[in-house]
Design a protein around this motif. Structure first.
Motif, short mmCIF file in Angstrom:
data_model
loop_
_atom_site.label_atom_id
_atom_site.label_comp_id
_atom_site.label_asym_id
_atom_site.label_seq_id
_atom_site.Cartn_x
_atom_site.Cartn_y
_atom_site.Cartn_z
N THR A 104 -24.76 87.92 89.72
CA THR A 104 -23.53 87.24 90.12
C THR A 104 -23.38 85.92 89.37
O THR A 104 -22.29 85.58 88.90
N GLY A 105 -24.47 85.17 89.23
CA GLY A 105 -24.41 83.91 88.50
C GLY A 105 -24.02 84.10 87.05
O GLY A 105 -23.26 83.30 86.49
N LEU A 106 -24.51 85.17 86.42
CA LEU A 106 -24.13 85.47 85.04
C LEU A 106 -22.62 85.65 84.92
O LEU A 106 -21.98 85.07 84.04
N VAL A 107 -22.07 86.46 85.81
CA VAL A 107 -20.63 86.73 85.75
C VAL A 107 -19.83 85.48 86.05
O VAL A 107 -18.82 85.19 85.40
N GLN A 108 -20.28 84.69 87.02
CA GLN A 108 -19.58 83.44 87.32
C GLN A 108 -19.56 82.52 86.11
O GLN A 108 -18.56 81.85 85.84
N GLY A 109 -20.66 82.45 85.37
CA GLY A 109 -20.70 81.62 84.17
C GLY A 109 -19.69 82.06 83.13
O GLY A 109 -19.00 81.23 82.52
N ILE A 110 -19.60 83.36 82.91
CA ILE A 110 -18.63 83.89 81.95
C ILE A 110 -17.21 83.54 82.38
O ILE A 110 -16.40 83.05 81.57
N TRP A 111 -16.91 83.75 83.65
CA TRP A 111 -15.55 83.49 84.13
C TRP A 111 -15.22 82.01 84.23
O TRP A 111 -14.06 81.62 84.20
N SER A 112 -16.24 81.15 84.30
CA SER A 112 -15.95 79.71 84.33
C SER A 112 -15.33 79.25 83.02
O SER A 112 -14.37 78.46 83.01
N LEU A 113 -15.86 79.77 81.90
CA LEU A 113 -15.26 79.42 80.62
C LEU A 113 -13.94 80.16 80.41
O LEU A 113 -12.98 79.61 79.87
N LYS A 114 -13.87 81.40 80.88
CA LYS A 114 -12.62 82.16 80.79
C LYS A 114 -11.50 81.46 81.55
O LYS A 114 -10.33 81.46 81.12
N ALA A 115 -11.85 80.83 82.68
CA ALA A 115 -10.85 80.12 83.48
C ALA A 115 -10.20 78.99 82.70
O ALA A 115 -9.02 78.67 82.91
N LEU A 116 -10.96 78.37 81.80
CA LEU A 116 -10.40 77.30 80.97
C LEU A 116 -9.62 77.88 79.80
O LEU A 116 -8.49 77.46 79.52
N LYS A 117 -10.20 78.87 79.14
CA LYS A 117 -9.55 79.45 77.96
C LYS A 117 -8.22 80.11 78.32
O LYS A 117 -7.21 79.96 77.60
N ASP A 118 -8.17 80.84 79.41
CA ASP A 118 -6.96 81.55 79.78
C ASP A 118 -5.82 80.60 80.12
O ASP A 118 -4.64 80.96 79.99
N ARG A 119 -6.16 79.39 80.55
CA ARG A 119 -5.11 78.41 80.90
C ARG A 119 -4.83 77.44 79.76
O ARG A 119 -4.08 76.47 79.93
N GLY A 120 -5.47 77.69 78.61
CA GLY A 120 -5.22 76.86 77.44
C GLY A 120 -5.78 75.46 77.54
O GLY A 120 -5.26 74.53 76.92
N ILE A 121 -6.86 75.30 78.32
CA ILE A 121 -7.44 73.97 78.53
C ILE A 121 -8.59 73.76 77.54
O ILE A 121 -9.51 74.58 77.44
N GLU A 122 -8.54 72.69 76.79
CA GLU A 122 -9.60 72.37 75.84
C GLU A 122 -10.89 72.05 76.58
O GLU A 122 -10.88 71.50 77.68
N HIS A 123 -11.99 72.37 75.93
CA HIS A 123 -13.29 72.21 76.57
C HIS A 123 -14.31 71.78 75.52
O HIS A 123 -14.08 71.92 74.31
N PRO A 124 -15.46 71.27 75.95
CA PRO A 124 -16.53 70.97 74.98
C PRO A 124 -17.16 72.26 74.48
O PRO A 124 -16.86 73.36 74.98
N THR A 125 -18.01 72.16 73.51
CA THR A 125 -18.74 73.33 73.03
C THR A 125 -19.69 73.82 74.12
O THR A 125 -20.37 73.02 74.78
N VAL A 126 -19.69 75.13 74.32
CA VAL A 126 -20.52 75.73 75.37
C VAL A 126 -21.42 76.79 74.74
O VAL A 126 -20.94 77.68 74.04
N THR A 127 -22.72 76.68 74.99
CA THR A 127 -23.68 77.70 74.58
C THR A 127 -24.23 78.39 75.82
O THR A 127 -24.67 77.72 76.77
#
Length: 398
Positions: A122-145
């Motif tokens: 569940t944590g893995l999927v939440q991590g993926i969707w946390s960045l997707k939540a920013l990208k899908d709304r067009g919000i700039e973010h820092p580099t994420v690894t």
């Protein structure tokens, strides 16, 4: 603008389905074929949900699951790492024998169960969707690894060097292990495993007992002395978890083996314990005792750098109307390795549920949107460098 929480709530069913899909791919830590399939599934989910990474690395090590490093470059300054693992303690076939997957708790809350669902798919999927939540709304973010390994349940033997290497390149680390009843984990004990082998002299226990040198007796003496090194005041615990040996009740034992588990909160305890183990003696000098001390994980210490990181997470939670609790726990994780490098790290940002490594392992699905949004908003608020004032950006988008 739609908030991160609004977004994750609107996409809740898709997020939960991603969790279930990953759980349905069994990934026992010792099954190389299943680990490959699981790693493939995780990689495919990243590419499907947030696109191809700007930097992609997949490392293989004989006898262990592959490790993924996926970097998504951002327009904002700063570099954050999210850590998780896809391996579980459950062998192939557990899923078919698991039984009921969805149920309700005594208080009526919905529960979703399955091998590895809490620790930590569940944590893995939440991590993926946390960045997707920013990208899908067009919000700039820092580099994420994202650093996702397949051997965490075995002590991250093959992936530890990569964890430490990548951690040195980032400003802060969030570990997607499960929460403790909704609380994030700010400190973890260090872990050491001591393997003890006693080699004695076999003899007939009735006819010639004096000619024998009991490996079992010497091992018992050694283990009892080891347990006396525990220090409850410092939260240092020592547990003899495995003892085996001998060949028959009428034979003076020629061999015996034990495995000792050590947990320590204070890093300085390591030196004291090493000296204590070196000083242990046993009554029969004819018995030889050999030990292997594996100081597997250093303690995760809650220092000032991590306190700044926690404040960021608490602010993000407060903006969503929640107070974020904290916990210190005895179990280790990959956060321990990061903490030893004095890099800001908080663990336990994944699932809310219970039963890790148990047949009733479960999550509360309704908590998924909040913790996914928490990571998403915190990515924007993280301090860019230790000691540098945080740039609070998510106030403008939440």
């Amino acid at each position: 603008m739609e908030s991160s929480l609004d977004y994750t709530q609107a996409n809740f069913e898709s997020i939960l389905q991603d969790v279930i899909n990953l759980v349905n791919v069994e990934t026992g830590s010792y099954d190389m074929a299943q680990l490959k399939e699981g790693c493939d599934a995780v990689e495919a989910l990243f590419r499907e949900r947030i696109g191809d990474p700007d930097i992609f690395e997949r490392y293989s090590a004989t006898g262990y699951g592959d490790t993924l490093a996926l970097t998504y470059e951002g327009a904002l300054p700063g570099h954050v790492m999210l850590i998780g693992h896809y391996d579980t303690v459950w062998p192939l076939g557990t899923l078919d024998a698991w039984g009921e997957r969805a149920s309700r708790s005594e208080d009526g809350r919905l529960k979703e169960s399955g091998p590895g669902i809490f620790d930590m798919k569940t944590g893995l999927v939440q991590g993926i969707w946390s960045l997707k939540a920013l990208k899908d709304r067009g919000i700039e973010h820092p580099t994420v690894t994202f650093l996702i390994n397949g051997d965490e349940e075995r002590g991250s033997v093959s992936s530890r060097p990569m964890i430490e290497e990548k951690a040195k390149e980032v400003d802060a680390v969030l570990v997607l292990e499960p929460t403790l009843d909704g609380r994030v984990k700010v400190a973890r004990k260090g872990v050491a495993i001591v393997a003890v082998d006693a080699i004695g002299i076999e003899a007939h226990a009735g006819l010639e007992p004096a000619k024998g040198a009991s490996a079992i007796t010497a091992l018992m003496e050694y283990c009892l002395a080891a347990t006396r090194l525990a220090d409850p005041a410092k939260e240092t615990t020592i547990n003899v978890g495995i003892v085996e040996g001998g060949s028959g009740s009428n034979v003076v034992a020629g061999h015996a083996h034990a495995v000792i588990d050590i947990r320590l909160k204070d890093p300085q305890e390591k030196d004291r314990l090493n000296e204590g183990f070196d000083a242990i003696t046993w009554s029969d000098e004819r018995v030889r005792i050999d030990t292997i001390r594996d100081w597997n994980r250093p303690p995760m210490v809650f220092n000032e750098n991590s306190r700044v990181l926690l404040d960021v997470l608490k602010r993000s939670a407060q903006r969503m109307g929640r107070e974020l609790g904290t916990a210190e726990v005895g179990g280790g994780s990959d956060a321990n390795y990061v903490s030893a490098l004095n890099i800001p790290v908080i663990c336990g940002l994944g699932a809310v549920g219970g039963g890790p490594h148990a047949r009733h392992e479960f999550i509360y699905p309704e908590e998924i949107p909040f913790y996914t949004a928490l990571v998403a908003d915190s990515l924007l608020d993280l301090p860019l460098l230790p000691g540098r004032e945080a740039e609070v950006l998510s106030e403008h988008v939440s």
